[in-house]
Write an enzyme that holds these catalytic residues in place. Sequence first.
Site, short mmCIF file in Angstrom:
data_model
loop_
_atom_site.label_atom_id
_atom_site.label_comp_id
_atom_site.label_asym_id
_atom_site.label_seq_id
_atom_site.Cartn_x
_atom_site.Cartn_y
_atom_site.Cartn_z
N GLU A 272 0.82 -1.21 0.00
CA GLU A 272 0.00 0.00 0.00
C GLU A 272 0.86 1.27 0.00
O GLU A 272 0.62 2.21 0.75
CB GLU A 272 -0.97 -0.02 1.19
CG GLU A 272 -1.88 -1.24 1.16
CD GLU A 272 -2.96 -1.28 2.23
OE1 GLU A 272 -2.72 -0.76 3.32
OE2 GLU A 272 -4.03 -1.84 1.95
N ASP A 351 -8.52 -9.04 3.58
CA ASP A 351 -8.28 -7.95 4.53
C ASP A 351 -9.33 -7.92 5.64
O ASP A 351 -10.13 -6.99 5.67
CB ASP A 351 -8.25 -6.62 3.76
CG ASP A 351 -7.53 -5.53 4.53
OD1 ASP A 351 -7.09 -5.78 5.65
OD2 ASP A 351 -7.42 -4.41 3.98
N GLU A 379 -12.54 -2.82 12.18
CA GLU A 379 -12.59 -2.02 10.96
C GLU A 379 -13.75 -2.44 10.04
O GLU A 379 -14.50 -1.60 9.56
CB GLU A 379 -11.26 -2.15 10.20
CG GLU A 379 -11.26 -1.40 8.88
CD GLU A 379 -9.91 -1.46 8.15
OE1 GLU A 379 -8.98 -2.10 8.67
OE2 GLU A 379 -9.82 -0.88 7.07
C1 GCU Z 1 -6.12 -2.34 5.82
C2 GCU Z 1 -6.45 -1.05 6.53
C3 GCU Z 1 -5.30 -0.10 6.55
C4 GCU Z 1 -4.04 -0.79 7.04
C5 GCU Z 1 -3.79 -2.06 6.27
C6 GCU Z 1 -2.65 -2.89 6.83
O1 GCU Z 1 -5.99 -2.13 4.44
O2 GCU Z 1 -7.57 -0.47 5.93
O3 GCU Z 1 -5.63 0.98 7.38
O4 GCU Z 1 -2.95 0.05 6.94
O5 GCU Z 1 -4.92 -2.87 6.30
O6 GCU Z 1 -2.95 -3.92 7.42
O7 GCU Z 1 -1.49 -2.56 6.68
#
Ligand code: GCU
Length: 654
Positions: A272, A351, A379
Site C-alpha cells: 500500500e 483484509d 474495521e
Molecule cells: C487495511 C487497513 C489499513 C491498514 C492495512 C494494513 O488495508 O484499511 O488501514 O494500513 O490494512 O494492514 O497494513
Amino acid sequence: MTDPGDFDAAWLPDAAFRAVGARRSLVRGGPDLLADTVHRELADACARFGGEAVRGADAGGAGLVLDLTGDNPADEGFTLGRADGVTTVTASGGRGLLYGLFHVVRLGEDAFAGDLPPRTHRPALATRMLDHWDNVAVHPVTGQVERGYAGGSLFWADGEARGDLDRVRAYGRLLAACGINAVAVNNVNVHATEARLLTDRLGDVAAIADVLRPYGIRTHLSVGFATPMLLGGLPTADPLDPAVRAWWAAATARVYEAIGDFGGFVVKADSEGRPGPFAYGRSHADGANMLAAALEPHGGTVHWRAFVYDHRQDWRDRSTDRARAAYDHFTPLDGRFADNVVLQVKHGPMDFQVREPVSPLIGAMPDTRLAVELQVTQEYTGQQRHVCWLGPMWSEVLRFRPAGGTSAGRLADGLVAVSNAGDDRFWTGHPLAQANLYAFGRLAWDPEADPRAVLDEWIALTHPGAPARLAEGLHAILDGSWATYEKYTAPLGVGFMVQPGHHYGPSVDGYEYSPWGTYHFADRDGVGVDRSVATGTGFAGQYAEPWAKLYESPDTCPDELLLFFHHVPYGHVLHSGTTVIQHIYDTHFEGVAEAEEARRVWAGLADLVEPERHARVAERFEEQLRSAREWRDQINSYFLRKSGVPDARGRTVH
Ligand code: GCU
C-alpha cells in the site's frame, strides 16, 4: 495523574480479587520484578478484603503460596495445585508467576475449595502481541489512531507522548491478565514523526516500556524500511548496502541501550505504498534478514508482514487476484528467512472481512516462523458501534487444519492482533468489545479453547457475582453477533461493499471500479469471484488438500464462502436449499431482526448493569440498528434491481 475513575476496570474490577484478597498469601523467590508485581497485586487486594500479603519470608498459615523457582526464567508456564488447605502456584519465571496469580483470580473461591491435583498451564504460542496502529502526530487522513474506534491513543496525543502513563499501566495490567506479552506502540504505516521513535524520540518508547515491563510485556516498534534515507541521510535503503546495514545495526544498538528487553521491529514493506526491498531489486528475505541481523545480537525479533499486494489494479483484469498475492510473493522464500524473523500473515487472504477463508499461506511455509494476524479493532465488523463478538471467528481460524493435520493455531509461533483499545473511558468504545480484547489474549494462550468458555470467563470477571440472568443475556447478545453482522452485510463471503476510505456502512459498488482489487463482479446474471483453477484466478489451487478440491467446485464449496470462490447465477441453489438471491433477501431481513432482538435483550438488563455502561451500549444499539437497516435496504435493492428476481416472500424492499 489520571483519576482511576477515568477508565473502566474492565475484566479486573476490585471484586474479582475478593477470594485472593480475603486470605493470607505468600510470594517467595526473587528478587524479581514480576514477583514484586504479584506481591503488589496481592497486597492491594488484601488491603481491600482483609487478608495479608507476605513477600519473601515464610509465613505460617498462608492459604495461597506463589513460588518463583527461577529455574528457567523464560518459561511462561505455572503449576497450580491445592493440598492440605494451601493453594500453590509454582513457576520457573516471573511471567509464569503473574499468569498463575491471574489464573487464581479467574478461579475465585474455586481455587480454595477441596484438593486440586497439580496441573501445569503453559501458553501454546510464544508471542501474544497487540499492534497499535497509533500515530504520534495526528495524520491528516487516518487521524490519531488508524482504524481506531475508541477515542485517541493510549500512548500519544497531538504529536507528543502522553506524560501521564497511569492508563498505560492499567492497560498493561489488563493485558497481563489475559496473557498478552508484547505490544507494538505505533502504526505499521510509519509516517515522518513516528519514524523518529527509533532515534531522538526513543526516550518516549523507553518510558512506555518501563511501565509495561512489570506486567511481562515487551515493547516493539513499527519501523519504516526507508528510515536510513529519511533520518540517516543515506542515498539508499538497499538492504544489501553495507552503509544501510551499519545504520540499522547502530540504530538498533542504541534502542537496546535504552530498552534492554526491547522486543523488535514490525515491518510493513512494499505494501500500500510503503517503501520496501523491491525498489532495489531485493527480496523480502533480503529486507527482513537485514533487520534481523541488526536485532540478533540483542535477542530481538522482526515481525515482517506478508500483506503485500498490488493496490493499483484494474477491475477488467481478471487474472490479477489480490487474494493470491501473499502466497505468490512469499512461498518461494520459504527457508530463506533468518531465525529471528517471523512472517506475520493476516488470517485471511484479503483484509479482515467478516468472512474469508483462512489464508493459504498459513501452513504453506514449513521452514519459516509464522505469526497469524487478527484484527481486534473492528474495521470491517462494525467499528465498535455494532456489537460483534469475534471469538468464534478467531477460533475457526485457529482450529483450521491447512493440510488436514496440524491446526493453524499450533503451526504458529505467535498470534498478533491490531488492538481495539484507546483512551475511551471503556477502553474499546463499545463496552462489549472488551470481550474481543480479552478473548484475543486467551485464544493466543490456548488456540483450542472453546470461545464460549472464554466468554463465560470474561462475563464472570467483568461482572463478579452477577445473577445468571446477566450471563444469559450477554450470551444471547454476543454468541450469535458475528453471524448477525455477517447476515446484514456482504453476503456469502464476497466481502467489502463498504463505503470507501473509512469503511463504515454500505456501498455495494464502493470499491467495484477502484484499483484496490476488491471486487464482487455482480451483473444482471450473477455475482461472485471465480477463483477456481479450472476457469478462474487459480487461487483455490493455493490450498493443500482437502481444501483445494473442496473450494474448487461450487458443488462442494461451503455456502458461506461460495461467492469468495465462485461467480454463480442468482438462481444457483445453495446447500441450504435456497437460491443465492433468496438467501440474500432472507439473511438481510433476519440480520436486522436479530439485531433488534439483541437490543431488546440489552434493554432488559438495565437493572443489572451500571448505568453509564448500560447507556453506552444502548446508544450504540441505536446506531447499529440504523446502520443494519441501511445495509439491508441497500443490498436488497441492489440485487433486486440487478437480478430482477423478486423476494419469494413478498417483503418490501426499500
Ligand atoms: C487495511 C487497513 C489499513 C491498514 C492495512 C494494513 O488495508 O484499511 O488501514 O494500513 O490494512 O494492514 O497494513
